[in-house]
Design a protein around this motif. Structure first.
Motif, short mmCIF file in Angstrom:
data_model
loop_
_atom_site.label_atom_id
_atom_site.label_comp_id
_atom_site.label_asym_id
_atom_site.label_seq_id
_atom_site.Cartn_x
_atom_site.Cartn_y
_atom_site.Cartn_z
N ILE A 64 -14.35 21.45 3.46
CA ILE A 64 -13.40 21.78 2.40
C ILE A 64 -13.71 20.95 1.16
CG2 ILE A 64 -11.53 22.51 3.94
CD1 ILE A 64 -10.36 19.71 3.73
N ARG A 65 -13.18 21.38 0.02
CA ARG A 65 -13.33 20.60 -1.20
C ARG A 65 -12.49 19.33 -1.11
NH1 ARG A 65 -10.81 22.57 -5.35
NH2 ARG A 65 -9.47 23.90 -4.10
N ALA A 66 -12.86 18.30 -1.85
CA ALA A 66 -12.11 17.04 -1.84
C ALA A 66 -10.65 17.27 -2.20
CB ALA A 66 -12.75 16.04 -2.80
N GLU A 67 -10.39 18.18 -3.14
CA GLU A 67 -9.02 18.48 -3.54
C GLU A 67 -8.23 19.09 -2.38
OE1 GLU A 67 -11.69 18.33 -6.97
OE2 GLU A 67 -11.71 19.61 -5.19
N GLU A 68 -8.90 19.89 -1.57
CA GLU A 68 -8.23 20.50 -0.42
C GLU A 68 -7.98 19.47 0.67
OE1 GLU A 68 -9.85 25.05 -0.32
OE2 GLU A 68 -11.32 23.48 0.04
N MET A 69 -8.75 18.41 0.67
CA MET A 69 -8.58 17.37 1.68
C MET A 69 -7.33 16.54 1.41
SD MET A 69 -11.34 14.65 3.03
CE MET A 69 -10.92 13.33 4.15
N PHE A 70 -7.14 16.15 0.16
CA PHE A 70 -6.04 15.24 -0.17
C PHE A 70 -4.87 15.90 -0.88
CE2 PHE A 70 -9.81 12.62 0.26
CZ PHE A 70 -9.38 11.75 1.24
N GLY A 71 -5.13 16.97 -1.61
CA GLY A 71 -4.07 17.67 -2.33
C GLY A 71 -4.47 17.93 -3.77
N GLU A 72 -3.82 18.92 -4.35
CA GLU A 72 -4.13 19.28 -5.73
C GLU A 72 -2.94 20.00 -6.35
OE1 GLU A 72 -7.32 22.21 -5.99
OE2 GLU A 72 -6.76 22.96 -4.02
N THR A 73 -2.96 20.08 -7.65
CA THR A 73 -1.93 20.81 -8.37
C THR A 73 -2.38 22.25 -8.52
OG1 THR A 73 -1.37 18.80 -9.60
CG2 THR A 73 -0.59 20.89 -10.52
N ASP A 74 -1.50 23.18 -8.14
CA ASP A 74 -1.79 24.60 -8.28
C ASP A 74 -1.91 24.93 -9.76
OD1 ASP A 74 -0.69 27.53 -8.73
OD2 ASP A 74 -1.47 27.45 -6.67
N ARG A 75 -2.99 25.57 -10.15
CA ARG A 75 -3.24 25.85 -11.57
C ARG A 75 -2.24 26.86 -12.15
NH1 ARG A 75 -9.49 26.07 -10.40
NH2 ARG A 75 -9.96 23.86 -10.68
N MET A 76 -1.75 27.75 -11.30
CA MET A 76 -0.84 28.79 -11.79
C MET A 76 0.60 28.27 -11.90
SD MET A 76 -2.76 31.39 -12.34
CE MET A 76 -1.83 32.89 -12.32
N SER A 77 1.08 27.63 -10.83
CA SER A 77 2.49 27.23 -10.80
C SER A 77 2.73 25.79 -11.25
CB SER A 77 3.05 27.40 -9.38
OG SER A 77 2.44 26.45 -8.51
N GLY A 78 1.66 24.98 -11.22
CA GLY A 78 1.83 23.57 -11.55
C GLY A 78 2.41 22.77 -10.40
N TRP A 80 2.53 20.88 -6.73
CA TRP A 80 1.62 20.07 -5.92
C TRP A 80 1.46 20.72 -4.55
CZ3 TRP A 80 -2.00 16.57 -6.30
CH2 TRP A 80 -2.43 15.92 -5.16
N LEU A 81 0.21 20.83 -4.09
CA LEU A 81 -0.09 21.37 -2.77
C LEU A 81 -0.72 20.26 -1.95
CD1 LEU A 81 -1.81 24.69 -3.94
CD2 LEU A 81 0.55 24.40 -3.17
N ASP A 82 -0.08 19.91 -0.84
CA ASP A 82 -0.64 18.88 0.03
C ASP A 82 -1.98 19.34 0.58
OD1 ASP A 82 1.32 16.96 -0.19
OD2 ASP A 82 2.44 17.64 1.56
N GLY A 83 -2.89 18.39 0.69
CA GLY A 83 -4.19 18.68 1.29
C GLY A 83 -4.13 18.56 2.81
N VAL A 84 -5.21 18.95 3.44
CA VAL A 84 -5.28 18.94 4.90
C VAL A 84 -5.09 17.53 5.45
CG1 VAL A 84 -6.77 19.43 6.89
CG2 VAL A 84 -6.75 20.99 4.94
N PHE A 85 -5.83 16.56 4.92
CA PHE A 85 -5.71 15.19 5.42
C PHE A 85 -4.32 14.64 5.15
CE2 PHE A 85 -6.03 10.60 5.29
CZ PHE A 85 -6.76 10.33 6.43
N ALA A 86 -3.80 14.86 3.96
CA ALA A 86 -2.46 14.35 3.62
C ALA A 86 -1.40 14.96 4.54
CB ALA A 86 -2.13 14.66 2.16
N ALA A 87 -1.52 16.25 4.87
CA ALA A 87 -0.56 16.89 5.77
C ALA A 87 -0.69 16.31 7.18
CB ALA A 87 -0.79 18.40 5.79
N MET A 88 -1.92 16.11 7.63
CA MET A 88 -2.12 15.51 8.95
C MET A 88 -1.57 14.09 8.98
SD MET A 88 -5.99 16.88 9.68
CE MET A 88 -6.27 16.04 11.22
N TRP A 89 -1.81 13.35 7.93
CA TRP A 89 -1.34 11.97 7.82
C TRP A 89 0.19 11.93 7.94
CZ3 TRP A 89 -3.76 7.24 7.21
CH2 TRP A 89 -2.97 6.19 6.78
N SER A 90 0.84 12.81 7.20
CA SER A 90 2.31 12.85 7.23
C SER A 90 2.82 13.24 8.61
CB SER A 90 2.84 13.84 6.20
OG SER A 90 2.54 13.39 4.90
N LYS A 91 2.18 14.21 9.24
CA LYS A 91 2.64 14.70 10.54
C LYS A 91 2.47 13.65 11.63
CE LYS A 91 1.84 18.23 14.03
NZ LYS A 91 1.13 19.47 14.37
#
Length: 138
Positions: A64-78, A80-91
């Motif tokens: 995955i892209r680095a942004e998908e790993m940690f999270g990124e801001t959706d360009r359309m809505s603005g 924040w979308l949690d990334g895969v690693f951040a979601a796993m970390w939280s869980k």
């Protein structure tokens, strides 16, 4: 079945001793060298000795892209979308869990994603995301 060899046993002991003083660990070596098996043997042993299940969850950061790993801001809505690693970390970083889960980033080491993990691997034990959120390790 595995055969117990002194050099193999030493690697398991070294990994265990490292877990006592560090909260983020890299095991490196060529494919098939036993990195995953050493982790599994240590976790199985800890589960038996301590009576607390030790689990592994894996992800391949290069898939995955680095942004998908940690999270990124959706360009359309603005938003924040949690990334895969951040979601796993939280869980899995939840004190109410009855198990201990290790998040394993399995794949080639990449300067981009390992640099982002430095916020977690240092002594602060806090994952800092690009949106400013800070998720402490519990």
């Amino acid at each position: 079945g595995l055969t117990s060899l002194p050099s193999w046993d030493l690697k398991v002991v070294q990994l265990y001793e490292t877990t006592l003083v560090r909260h983020g660990i890299m095991t490196v070596g060529p494919p098939g060298s036993g990195k995953s098996k050493i982790i599994k043997i240590l976790q199985d042993t800890l589960s038996q000795v301590n009576g607390i299940a030790h689990k592994r969850v894996r992800m391949n950061p290069k898939a995955i892209r680095a942004e998908e790993m940690f999270g990124e801001t959706d360009r359309m809505s603005g938003e924040w979308l949690d990334g895969v690693f951040a979601a796993m970390w939280s869980k899995f970083n939840d004190r109410t869990r009855k198990d201990i889960t290790w998040i394993i980033c399995d794949g080639p080491v990449d300067a981009v994603w390992i640099e982002n993990l430095n916020t977690v691997l240092d002594d602060n034990k806090i994952l800092t995301l690009a949106n400013g959120d800070r998720i402490p390790m519990t």
